[in-house]
Design an enzyme around this catalytic site. Structure first.
Site, PDB file in Angstrom:
ATOM      1  N   GLY A 296      37.906  41.592 -39.549  1.00  0.00           N
ATOM      2  CA  GLY A 296      39.111  41.087 -40.201  1.00  0.00           C
ATOM      3  C   GLY A 296      39.774  40.006 -39.383  1.00  0.00           C
ATOM      4  O   GLY A 296      39.238  39.515 -38.387  1.00  0.00           O
TER       5      GLY A 296
ATOM      6  N   PHE B  48      42.365  40.012 -37.287  1.00  0.00           N
ATOM      7  CA  PHE B  48      42.700  40.255 -35.887  1.00  0.00           C
ATOM      8  C   PHE B  48      41.444  40.395 -35.030  1.00  0.00           C
ATOM      9  O   PHE B  48      41.374  39.876 -33.919  1.00  0.00           O
ATOM     10  CB  PHE B  48      43.583  41.501 -35.741  1.00  0.00           C
ATOM     11  CG  PHE B  48      44.407  41.466 -34.481  1.00  0.00           C
ATOM     12  CD1 PHE B  48      45.588  40.760 -34.451  1.00  0.00           C
ATOM     13  CD2 PHE B  48      43.990  42.115 -33.337  1.00  0.00           C
ATOM     14  CE1 PHE B  48      46.358  40.707 -33.285  1.00  0.00           C
ATOM     15  CE2 PHE B  48      44.736  42.066 -32.171  1.00  0.00           C
ATOM     16  CZ  PHE B  48      45.933  41.357 -32.143  1.00  0.00           C
ATOM     17  N   GLY B  49      40.436  41.097 -35.532  1.00  0.00           N
ATOM     18  CA  GLY B  49      39.202  41.217 -34.774  1.00  0.00           C
ATOM     19  C   GLY B  49      38.566  39.868 -34.527  1.00  0.00           C
ATOM     20  O   GLY B  49      38.101  39.564 -33.419  1.00  0.00           O
TER      21      GLY B  49
ATOM     22  N   ALA C 263      47.422  36.928 -36.017  1.00  0.00           N
ATOM     23  CA  ALA C 263      46.030  36.590 -35.717  1.00  0.00           C
ATOM     24  C   ALA C 263      45.789  35.087 -35.684  1.00  0.00           C
ATOM     25  O   ALA C 263      45.130  34.568 -34.769  1.00  0.00           O
ATOM     26  CB  ALA C 263      45.106  37.252 -36.741  1.00  0.00           C
TER      27      ALA C 263
ATOM     28  N   LYS D 165      57.190  50.554 -36.548  1.00  0.00           N
ATOM     29  CA  LYS D 165      57.837  49.250 -36.711  1.00  0.00           C
ATOM     30  C   LYS D 165      57.417  48.570 -38.015  1.00  0.00           C
ATOM     31  O   LYS D 165      58.191  47.816 -38.612  1.00  0.00           O
ATOM     32  CB  LYS D 165      57.527  48.338 -35.532  1.00  0.00           C
ATOM     33  CG  LYS D 165      56.075  47.939 -35.382  1.00  0.00           C
ATOM     34  CD  LYS D 165      55.869  47.048 -34.187  1.00  0.00           C
ATOM     35  CE  LYS D 165      54.397  46.759 -33.917  1.00  0.00           C
ATOM     36  NZ  LYS D 165      53.686  46.195 -35.047  1.00  0.00           N
TER      37      LYS D 165
ATOM     38  N   LYS E 222      46.491  49.894 -35.399  1.00  0.00           N
ATOM     39  CA  LYS E 222      47.736  50.659 -35.360  1.00  0.00           C
ATOM     40  C   LYS E 222      47.893  51.430 -36.668  1.00  0.00           C
ATOM     41  O   LYS E 222      47.384  51.019 -37.705  1.00  0.00           O
ATOM     42  CB  LYS E 222      48.932  49.726 -35.145  1.00  0.00           C
ATOM     43  CG  LYS E 222      48.896  48.954 -33.844  1.00  0.00           C
ATOM     44  CD  LYS E 222      50.108  48.081 -33.671  1.00  0.00           C
ATOM     45  CE  LYS E 222      50.068  46.849 -34.548  1.00  0.00           C
ATOM     46  NZ  LYS E 222      49.051  45.878 -34.126  1.00  0.00           N
TER      47      LYS E 222
ATOM     48  N   GLY F  60      34.638  45.371 -36.495  1.00  0.00           N
ATOM     49  CA  GLY F  60      35.658  44.973 -37.462  1.00  0.00           C
ATOM     50  C   GLY F  60      35.810  43.470 -37.487  1.00  0.00           C
ATOM     51  O   GLY F  60      36.064  42.855 -36.449  1.00  0.00           O
TER      52      GLY F  60
END
Length: 324
Positions: free
Chosen positions: A55, A57-58, A184, A235, A151, A53
């Protein structure tokens, strides 16, 4: 070590925010740090990590790991993205073109990335995870741990990512889950961040904490995987609803009531599903509402505000996400 579950967090000298081997200038960490794996210190440069991945965050976690000296390979879908990462040291699709460490590589062949990997980090969006994992699971060497950074709740099955991962990869695959209040770009820029590392395998949880630990990044261990998964998904719903409060001009009192009652419902849902209620008040639970709602980086809050006002301008993710 530090913990974020099973009672109050306990810090040892090894987990202090500033360690002797960390006190060096640098963006995130000096090159070739030492990492404790299975109770033994090894050089970060001997560790190979594959990230599934590409993106935000990755890529950001790749920057964090590479900053320690870990060898990182990001699995991408498009050859031009791989070429940009390998030759220009930028991900044109993520992090606004931030320059990446030179020990981050990329490829479009999962088998090539996984064959020598000591750890695999999963960063594919929730709704695409089952399909992507099903296609690559045969390429993952046996017993290589997978750390899931995704998540959410799978819409077709209503399963959490921990259930999806076990369904696809099997019950014997070592698994850990990362969650918490973390943007990120701030991780990639080396700003102070703390997250939760959840796993029923305590040794894997501690290994993951050590591998990610820098002077500005800490993971806290918990064995409450269910609680972390529930909080990580719910959340975000509360953050969007809080944004709708803002967009409708309902005021701070209404937003405070919504967030407070939302956290209470999140606690009860966590208990019903078999998690621990104390997790709701940790990094993976109520804590993320502060930055996600109160600061301008809170894209979910912005999404809620735009939905409430029917204003689609500047909406993050205006088109459906595509799998990395």
């Amino acid at each position: 070590m530090a913990s974020d579950g099973g009672g109050p967090p306990v810090f040892s000298d090894a987990s202090s925010w500033l360690d002797d081997d960390d006190k060096v200038p640098g963006k995130i960490e000096k090159k070739d740090s030492f990492v404790t794996l299975g109770g033994t210190q090894v050089r970060a440069s001997t560790i190979n990590v594959a990230i599934l991945g590409s993106g935000n965050f990755g890529t950001a976690m790749g920057v964090l790991l590479a900053g320690k000296g870990v060898n990182v390979t990001i699995v991408v879908r498009k050859a031009e993205v791989a070429d940009a990462i390998n030759n220009e040291h930028v991900n044109p699709k993520s992090l606004g073109g931030l320059e990446l460490p030179h020990n981050i590589g990329a490829c479009i062949d999962p088998a090539a990335a996984f064959c020598c990997a000591d750890f695999i980090f999963h960063a594919v969006p929730c709704q695409f995870s089952r399909d992507v994992l099903g296609k690559v699971k045969g390429m993952m060497p046996p017993d290589v741990p997978v750390i899931c950074m995704t998540k959410g709740i799978e819409t077709g099955t209503l399963q959490m990512m921990s259930e999806v991962m076990t369904d696809v990869l099997g019950p014997d695959r070592p698994l850990a889950y990362l969650s918490g209040p973390s943007f990120a770009m701030e991780i990639a820029q080396g700003m102070a961040t703390a997250v939760t590392i959840a796993s029923t395998d305590r040794d894997l949880g501690y290994d993951t904490m050590s591998m990610l630990k820098t002077r500005n990044f800490r993971g806290l261990y918990t064995n409450d995987v269910i609680g972390v998964e529930v909080c990580g998904a719910i959340k975000n719903v509360i953050a969007i609803a809080a944004g709708m409060c803002e967009g409708l001009g309902l005021g701070t009192n209404a937003m405070a009531a919504l967030v407070t009652r939302g956290c209470s419902e999140m606690r009860r849902l966590t208990q019903v599903m078999g998690g621990e209620d104390y997790t709701v008040f940790g990094l993976s639970g109520a804590a993320p509402h502060c930055p996600k709602i109160c600061c301008t980086l809170g894209l979910l809050c912005l999404l809620g505000a735009r939905l409430a006002t029917r204003d689609r301008s500047d909406l993050p993710g205006r088109s459906p996400p595509t799998p990395p």
